[in-house]
Design a protein around this motif. Structure first.
Motif, PDB file in Angstrom:
ATOM      1  N   ARG A 142       1.250  -0.924  -0.407  1.00 21.41           N
ATOM      2  CA  ARG A 142      -0.110   0.273   0.103  1.00 21.41           C
ATOM      3  C   ARG A 142       1.240   0.922   0.263  1.00 21.41           C
ATOM      4  O   ARG A 142       0.190   2.003  -0.631  1.00 21.41           O
ATOM      5  CB  ARG A 142      -0.935  -0.032   0.661  1.00 21.41           C
ATOM      6  N   ASN A 143       1.594   1.499   1.058  1.00 25.07           N
ATOM      7  CA  ASN A 143       2.387   2.927   1.268  1.00 25.07           C
ATOM      8  C   ASN A 143       3.264   2.622  -0.321  1.00 25.07           C
ATOM      9  O   ASN A 143       3.943   3.735  -0.584  1.00 25.07           O
ATOM     10  CB  ASN A 143       3.652   2.226   2.090  1.00 25.07           C
ATOM     11  N   GLN A 144       4.545   1.395  -1.073  1.00 26.85           N
ATOM     12  CA  GLN A 144       5.075   1.886  -2.243  1.00 26.85           C
ATOM     13  C   GLN A 144       4.086   2.160  -3.565  1.00 26.85           C
ATOM     14  O   GLN A 144       4.874   3.104  -3.807  1.00 26.85           O
ATOM     15  CB  GLN A 144       5.279   0.220  -2.668  1.00 26.85           C
ATOM     16  N   PHE A 145       2.936   1.788  -3.253  1.00 29.65           N
ATOM     17  CA  PHE A 145       1.689   2.388  -4.621  1.00 29.65           C
ATOM     18  C   PHE A 145       1.108   3.912  -4.090  1.00 29.65           C
ATOM     19  O   PHE A 145       1.462   4.327  -5.456  1.00 29.65           O
ATOM     20  CB  PHE A 145       0.673   0.685  -4.401  1.00 29.65           C
ATOM     21  N   THR A 146       1.548   4.299  -2.543  1.00 30.43           N
ATOM     22  CA  THR A 146       0.706   5.095  -3.043  1.00 30.43           C
ATOM     23  C   THR A 146       2.034   6.354  -3.102  1.00 30.43           C
ATOM     24  O   THR A 146       1.903   6.769  -3.432  1.00 30.43           O
ATOM     25  CB  THR A 146       0.443   5.314  -0.850  1.00 30.43           C
ATOM     26  N   ILE A 147       3.285   5.756  -2.792  1.00 32.90           N
ATOM     27  CA  ILE A 147       4.508   6.876  -3.432  1.00 32.90           C
ATOM     28  C   ILE A 147       4.150   7.134  -4.770  1.00 32.90           C
ATOM     29  O   ILE A 147       4.087   8.102  -5.633  1.00 32.90           O
ATOM     30  CB  ILE A 147       5.518   6.224  -3.065  1.00 32.90           C
ATOM     31  N   THR A 148       4.064   6.063  -5.622  1.00 30.92           N
ATOM     32  CA  THR A 148       3.437   6.191  -7.215  1.00 30.92           C
ATOM     33  C   THR A 148       2.772   7.360  -7.452  1.00 30.92           C
ATOM     34  O   THR A 148       2.539   7.945  -8.808  1.00 30.92           O
ATOM     35  CB  THR A 148       3.851   5.059  -7.852  1.00 30.92           C
ATOM     36  N   GLU A 149       1.482   7.131  -6.767  1.00 31.30           N
ATOM     37  CA  GLU A 149       0.278   7.745  -6.991  1.00 31.30           C
ATOM     38  C   GLU A 149       0.360   9.310  -6.791  1.00 31.30           C
ATOM     39  O   GLU A 149       0.129   9.900  -7.310  1.00 31.30           O
ATOM     40  CB  GLU A 149      -0.906   7.271  -6.442  1.00 31.30           C
ATOM     41  N   LYS A 150       1.529   9.022  -5.303  1.00 32.32           N
ATOM     42  CA  LYS A 150       1.918  11.299  -5.115  1.00 32.32           C
ATOM     43  C   LYS A 150       2.922  11.428  -6.564  1.00 32.32           C
ATOM     44  O   LYS A 150       2.429  12.776  -6.081  1.00 32.32           O
ATOM     45  CB  LYS A 150       2.111  10.976  -4.018  1.00 32.32           C
ATOM     46  N   TYR A 151       2.695  10.583  -6.968  1.00 31.01           N
ATOM     47  CA  TYR A 151       4.503  11.036  -7.217  1.00 31.01           C
ATOM     48  C   TYR A 151       3.723  11.353  -9.135  1.00 31.01           C
ATOM     49  O   TYR A 151       3.550  13.006  -9.350  1.00 31.01           O
ATOM     50  CB  TYR A 151       5.463  10.062  -7.733  1.00 31.01           C
TER      51      TYR A 151
END
Length: 224
Positions: A156-165
């Protein structure tokens, strides 16, 4: 130049008029050397400290003593089994993303290195969660139910980073886009494309590898 300088590394520049630099070995307590302008050659620091200094070289002797104490500090750190072994640094993604975490000289995992960015931080958190459950390696990644929460949080945290980018770029009427940077809380810089890609790769990998484990675990809970 006298003295055996084989394997010695450069130390602090002695900006005291001596025009020399200090050399010392991080593993040999008897091998710190400095350039002495009065001798015109490399001499052991111990000989300077043992010498009954004259007024002329008292300042140099003081600098040499400071250098020597710095060396002793380095020597103690290098020979501490809990100190980070630099030869173990280097993972698939940054410092903590992947199976090759840094280790101490004693062989245990070492987390002294700061994460390079927020993606690396999430990897570190995931690794430490595994440590708490004494989970190590690919077998626990695939089969250990006790770290499922850590696995889910990591994905979840790694995908959130991509979404924030991706959220940094928004289209505007008539064409074009507006760039509103999202700051990486670890690096202090805007989230980069590289960080986004690496986060997506790591999140996807852990998701695929742990999905069967999660499915089995939930099926077992449902049957209870």
């Amino acid at each position: 130049m006298s003295g055996n300088l084989t394997g010695l590394r450069e130390g602090t520049y002695l900006n005291d008029g001596s025009g020399g630099v200090a050399f010392y070995s991080p593993t040999d307590k008897n091998a710190p050397w400095v350039y002495n302008r009065w001798v015109g050659d490399m001499v052991p620091v111990s000989s300077i400290l043992a010498y009954d200094a004259t007024n002329q070289n008292e300042k140099y002797r003081s600098r040499a003593e400071s250098q020597y104490h710095s060396f002793l500090s380095d020597y103690g750190q290098v020979n501490d089994p809990n100190t980070l072994d630099p030869s173990t640094v280097g993972n698939w993604f940054y410092n903590y993303g992947g199976p090759n975490n840094p280790k101490s000289y004693s062989g245990g995992y070492n987390y002294d290195l700061k994460p390079k960015n927020v993606s690396d931080k999430m990897s570190l958190v995931h690794d430490q969660a595994y440590d708490k459950e004494n989970a190590v390696g690919g077998l626990d990644l695939v089969l250990n139910f006790s770290v499922i929460d850590a696995d889910i949080a990591f994905v979840r945290n790694q995908f959130t980073i991509t979404e924030k980018y991706l959220s940094q770029f928004s289209s505007i009427p008539g064409g074009g886009f507006i760039y509103t940077p999202v700051i990486d809380p670890i690096s202090g810089s805007p989230l980069s494309f590289g960080t986004s890609v690496n986060s997506a790769i790591q999140g996807s990998f852990i998701f695929v590898v742990t999905l069967p484990k999660i499915f089995i675990f939930n099926a077992m809970k449902a049957s209870d």
